[in-house]
Each structure stands twice: as C-alpha cells, then as structure tokens.
Scaffold this active site. Structure first.
Site, PDB file in Angstrom:
ATOM      1  N   LYS A  93       0.808  -1.231   0.000  1.00 23.32           N
ATOM      2  CA  LYS A  93       0.000   0.000   0.000  1.00 23.32           C
ATOM      3  C   LYS A  93       0.843   1.285   0.000  1.00 23.32           C
ATOM      4  O   LYS A  93       0.518   2.232  -0.703  1.00 23.32           O
ATOM      5  CB  LYS A  93      -0.951   0.019   1.199  1.00 23.32           C
ATOM      6  CG  LYS A  93      -2.075  -1.002   1.096  1.00 23.32           C
ATOM      7  CD  LYS A  93      -3.018  -0.851   2.287  1.00 23.32           C
ATOM      8  CE  LYS A  93      -3.992  -2.009   2.314  1.00 23.32           C
ATOM      9  NZ  LYS A  93      -5.019  -1.846   3.349  1.00 23.32           N
ATOM     10  N   ARG A 110       2.139  -0.458  21.108  1.00 27.03           N
ATOM     11  CA  ARG A 110       3.151  -1.157  21.895  1.00 27.03           C
ATOM     12  C   ARG A 110       4.484  -0.422  21.842  1.00 27.03           C
ATOM     13  O   ARG A 110       5.132  -0.183  22.855  1.00 27.03           O
ATOM     14  CB  ARG A 110       3.308  -2.581  21.343  1.00 27.03           C
ATOM     15  CG  ARG A 110       4.436  -3.377  21.928  1.00 27.03           C
ATOM     16  CD  ARG A 110       4.545  -4.725  21.276  1.00 27.03           C
ATOM     17  NE  ARG A 110       4.792  -4.657  19.826  1.00 27.03           N
ATOM     18  CZ  ARG A 110       4.998  -5.691  19.049  1.00 27.03           C
ATOM     19  NH1 ARG A 110       4.966  -6.907  19.549  1.00 27.03           N
ATOM     20  NH2 ARG A 110       5.230  -5.549  17.759  1.00 27.03           N
TER      21      ARG A 110
HETATM   22  P1  ATR Z   1      -0.671  -2.940   9.031  1.00 25.91           P
HETATM   23  O1  ATR Z   1      -0.242  -2.441   7.697  1.00 25.91           O
HETATM   24  O2  ATR Z   1      -1.652  -4.077   8.994  1.00 25.91           O
HETATM   25  O3  ATR Z   1      -1.114  -1.845   9.924  1.00 25.91           O
HETATM   26  P2  ATR Z   1       1.914  -2.957  10.319  1.00 25.91           P
HETATM   27  O4  ATR Z   1       2.226  -1.670   9.638  1.00 25.91           O
HETATM   28  O5  ATR Z   1       2.946  -4.018  10.377  1.00 25.91           O
HETATM   29  O6  ATR Z   1       0.622  -3.639   9.672  1.00 25.91           O
HETATM   30  O7  ATR Z   1       1.423  -2.607  11.818  1.00 25.91           O
HETATM   31  C1  ATR Z   1       1.106  -3.601  12.724  1.00 25.91           C
HETATM   32  C2  ATR Z   1       0.566  -2.954  14.016  1.00 25.91           C
HETATM   33  O8  ATR Z   1       0.220  -4.008  14.927  1.00 25.91           O
HETATM   34  C3  ATR Z   1       1.573  -2.093  14.739  1.00 25.91           C
HETATM   35  O9  ATR Z   1       0.893  -1.083  15.442  1.00 25.91           O
HETATM   36  C4  ATR Z   1       2.201  -3.102  15.730  1.00 25.91           C
HETATM   37  O10 ATR Z   1       2.741  -2.511  16.881  1.00 25.91           O
HETATM   38  P3  ATR Z   1       4.327  -2.130  16.964  1.00 25.91           P
HETATM   39  O11 ATR Z   1       4.454  -0.781  16.279  1.00 25.91           O
HETATM   40  O12 ATR Z   1       4.619  -2.092  18.404  1.00 25.91           O
HETATM   41  O13 ATR Z   1       5.075  -3.234  16.218  1.00 25.91           O
HETATM   42  C5  ATR Z   1       0.987  -3.882  16.121  1.00 25.91           C
HETATM   43  N1  ATR Z   1       1.368  -5.194  16.632  1.00 25.91           N
HETATM   44  C6  ATR Z   1       1.790  -6.254  15.902  1.00 25.91           C
HETATM   45  N2  ATR Z   1       2.060  -7.296  16.710  1.00 25.91           N
HETATM   46  C7  ATR Z   1       1.804  -6.879  17.984  1.00 25.91           C
HETATM   47  C8  ATR Z   1       1.888  -7.485  19.273  1.00 25.91           C
HETATM   48  N3  ATR Z   1       2.310  -8.760  19.427  1.00 25.91           N
HETATM   49  N4  ATR Z   1       1.548  -6.744  20.352  1.00 25.91           N
HETATM   50  C9  ATR Z   1       1.123  -5.481  20.228  1.00 25.91           C
HETATM   51  N5  ATR Z   1       1.025  -4.833  19.025  1.00 25.91           N
HETATM   52  C10 ATR Z   1       1.358  -5.529  17.925  1.00 25.91           C
END
Ligand code: ATR
Length: 315
Positions: free
Chosen positions: A98, A184
């Site tokens: 995207k 997080r």
């Molecule tokens: P997308 O395009 O689907 O938004 P992304 O850009 O990889 O995917 O973002 C994933 C989101 O899920 C982020 O906010 C991530 O938090 P971090 O910035 O701390 O990585 C969150 N996320 C993914 N796994 C997580 C976990 N185990 N616990 C808490 N937040 C998580």
C-alpha cells in the site's frame, strides 16, 4: 465460480499473461488483488460474486474477472508495469504494497496523499491512479454495524502501522471529537502522531494524543469508540492489544480483524456487554468502493456479504 479465479498467480504468470484461455474470457476485463502473502485473501470470492450479479443487468460484466497475485515487494514495480501493459482495469493492494506503490502513481486522491498509502489503483493510459477506500470502508462499517458516526465521537485507536494510519486520517477528516492512539512501540507511535499533525487532515481543533496501552491515562474519555488496527488477534491465541477493563467503559468496540471472527478484544467486549463488531463489513465496504470506481455501478453489498459468509464457512 471458475477455479481459475481462486488460483494464486505469480509474477511469472503475469509475464506470460494470459496464461491460458480459461483464466479470462477473450476481450475480458481483468482486475486483481496483489499482496504477499495473498493466499488467504477473500477478495476474489467477493468481487467475482459481485461481477456475476452486475452481469444480470449489464451483460458486459460477464466478461470481467478478479484474480489474486502473490507479488513480493521487490517485484512490485515490474508487476504494476505488466498489469498496465496487459490493461488490467483495476488493482487492489494489500500488505506490504500500500505504501510502496505511492511513488509509482501518476495521480492520487487526497486520502492517499494524507495516508501515504493506496489500496485501489485505476488504469489510465498514462499510468495508475491511486485511491484509498480503507477510510470510507471503516466509516461505513462503523455506521452500519454499530450506529457510530465518527464526527463528534471520541476515538481510541489501537496500532500505529499502515491500517492505523488510514483509520486515523479518516477520524481526523470526519472531525472526531478526540483521537487517542495506543501502540506497543512508543517510537512508532510518536512518529505517527508527528506525521498526523503535519497532515492536511489535521486542524487546530483536532485533539490528538498518544498513550502506552500498558498504562492507559486516567484522562481517557468514557463512552469512546475503540478501534483495533493492530495485527494482534490474527492468531487465535493472541491477547487483546488493550485491556478494556483498565479504561473508562467504551461505548463500542470495533476490530478490523475479521478472521478469526472473534478476537480476545471482542471477547472481552462481550464480557463487559459492550456492543462490538469485527472487520468483515469494513472488508466489504472498502471492496464495494473500489468496485464502484472500476465499474461505475453500485456494488451489490448483500451478494458480497453472502459470498464471504460462504467462503468463511468453507475455509
Ligand atoms: P498494518 O499495515 O496491517 O497496519 P503494520 O504496519 O505491520 O501492519 O502494523 C502492525 C501494528 O500491529 C503495529 O501497530 C504493531 O505494533 P508495533 O508498532 O509495536 O510493532 C501492532 N502489533 C503487531 N504485533 C503486535 C503485538 N504482538 N503486540 C502489540 N502490538 C502488535
């Protein structure tokens, strides 16, 4: 539905497109979703069912097909060049494309500009025009499933990745009363907040704040709408990204995840008797907005929902 549209195609297939006479009728119009991974995507089921329905009133849609392609990030530029050469009418993009696609667009709508991400491309002779229907998909799903109008509403948004960014832009454009974002990782959160403040969607009245989901501030509004835009919940044993019992009781909870249909966050909302919805309607309404752009026709929402239900049960 023909087997061909359920198949996952690759860049190699695209190099030799059309790979066989079965895939797309002669003189047919092709659409596709591209992502990595993509095998799980239900978009072809939803869009092909919609096209069959549209063909009842307009027979030319019987020649349209929607495919899925597994395209790695390093293949993206070559792929969109080939899709254009083969005159695909439109593309949907999902993770991780995207944001990567934006520098390669010949034109983009203001949402793409603000969100820095496009989920819908439309063919023009000069190149791809980029749109983003994730925001409208979220707004319509919130309204239809939960009776929520973002305008004047306090929103607690979970996540700071691409999905969260699009949701945040939608909340700001719709003039939500306040937007509280939890993530997080604080550095990612702070980067998002800083860039949202610089975006055209942000204005003086926008109340925008970040917080640590492990230590929610006491100043959080009650009766807020909680929106999960993290990927936490995709796995059946994932925890909730925020403990709803540790914040003032929200009015509604929306989880963008639709598979599994119930996440830990939604289970907690049910225990606290807070009305909630998963992301299935958002998937439908963002898809509907894309389809309407490509076809110029109103999308058959009920048919799309029905097709997804069938796919869910057989998955
Ligand atoms: P997308 O395009 O689907 O938004 P992304 O850009 O990889 O995917 O973002 C994933 C989101 O899920 C982020 O906010 C991530 O938090 P971090 O910035 O701390 O990585 C969150 N996320 C993914 N796994 C997580 C976990 N185990 N616990 C808490 N937040 C998580």
């Amino acid at each position: 539905m023909s087997v061909a549209t359920e198949h996952t195609y690759t860049l190699t297939d695209l190099e030799h497109w059309p790979v066989g006479v079965d895939q797309c009728p002669v003189n047919g119009t092709a659409l596709a979703v591209i992502g990595h991974p993509i095998g799980h995507s239900l978009s072809p089921v939803m869009h092909n069912a919609a096209l069959i329905e549209l063909a009842k009133a307009r027979p030319e849609f019987a020649q349209w097909r929607y495919f899925k392609f597994d395209i790695a990030p390093e293949e993206l530029v070559r792929a969109i060049t080939l899709f254009h050469r083969h005159k695909f009418r439109g593309l949907n993009l999902t993770v991780p494309h995207k944001a990567l696609v934006v520098p390669h667009l010949v034109a983009k709508d203001s949402f793409v500009q603000d969100a820095g991400a496009a989920n819908t491309l439309q063919f023009t002779e000069a190149g791809w025009r980029g749109f983003n229907t994730d925001g409208i998909g979220l707004s319509v799903a919130l309204r239809e499933d939960l009776g929520v109008n973002l305008t004047g509403t306090n929103v607690i948004l979970l996540g700071a990745g691409g999905a969260a960014r699009a949701a945040a832009i939608e909340c700001l454009l719709r003039k939500c009363a306040s937007l509280w974002i939890a993530n997080r990782t604080s550095t990612t959160l702070n980067e998002l907040i800083t860039s949202l403040r610089k975006s055209a969607a942000f204005n003086e009245e926008s109340h925008l704040e970040g917080f640590d989901p492990k230590a929610p501030p006491t100043t959080l509004p009650s009766r807020a709408v909680v929106i999960n835009a993290t990927s936490l919940g995709l796995k059946a044993d994932d925890d909730a990204p925020l403990d709803l019992a540790k914040i003032p009781t929200p009015a509604k909870v929306f989880d963008m995840i639709y598979r599994p249909p119930q996440t830990a966050l939604l289970r907690q909302a049910a225990l606290l008797t807070i009305p909630s919805a998963n992301g299935l309607s958002m998937l439908i309404y963002q898809g509907a907005a894309s389809l309407e752009r490509w076809t110029g026709e109103s999308a058959p929402i009920k048919i799309m929902r029905h097709a997804l239900r069938g796919a869910h049960h057989s998955a």
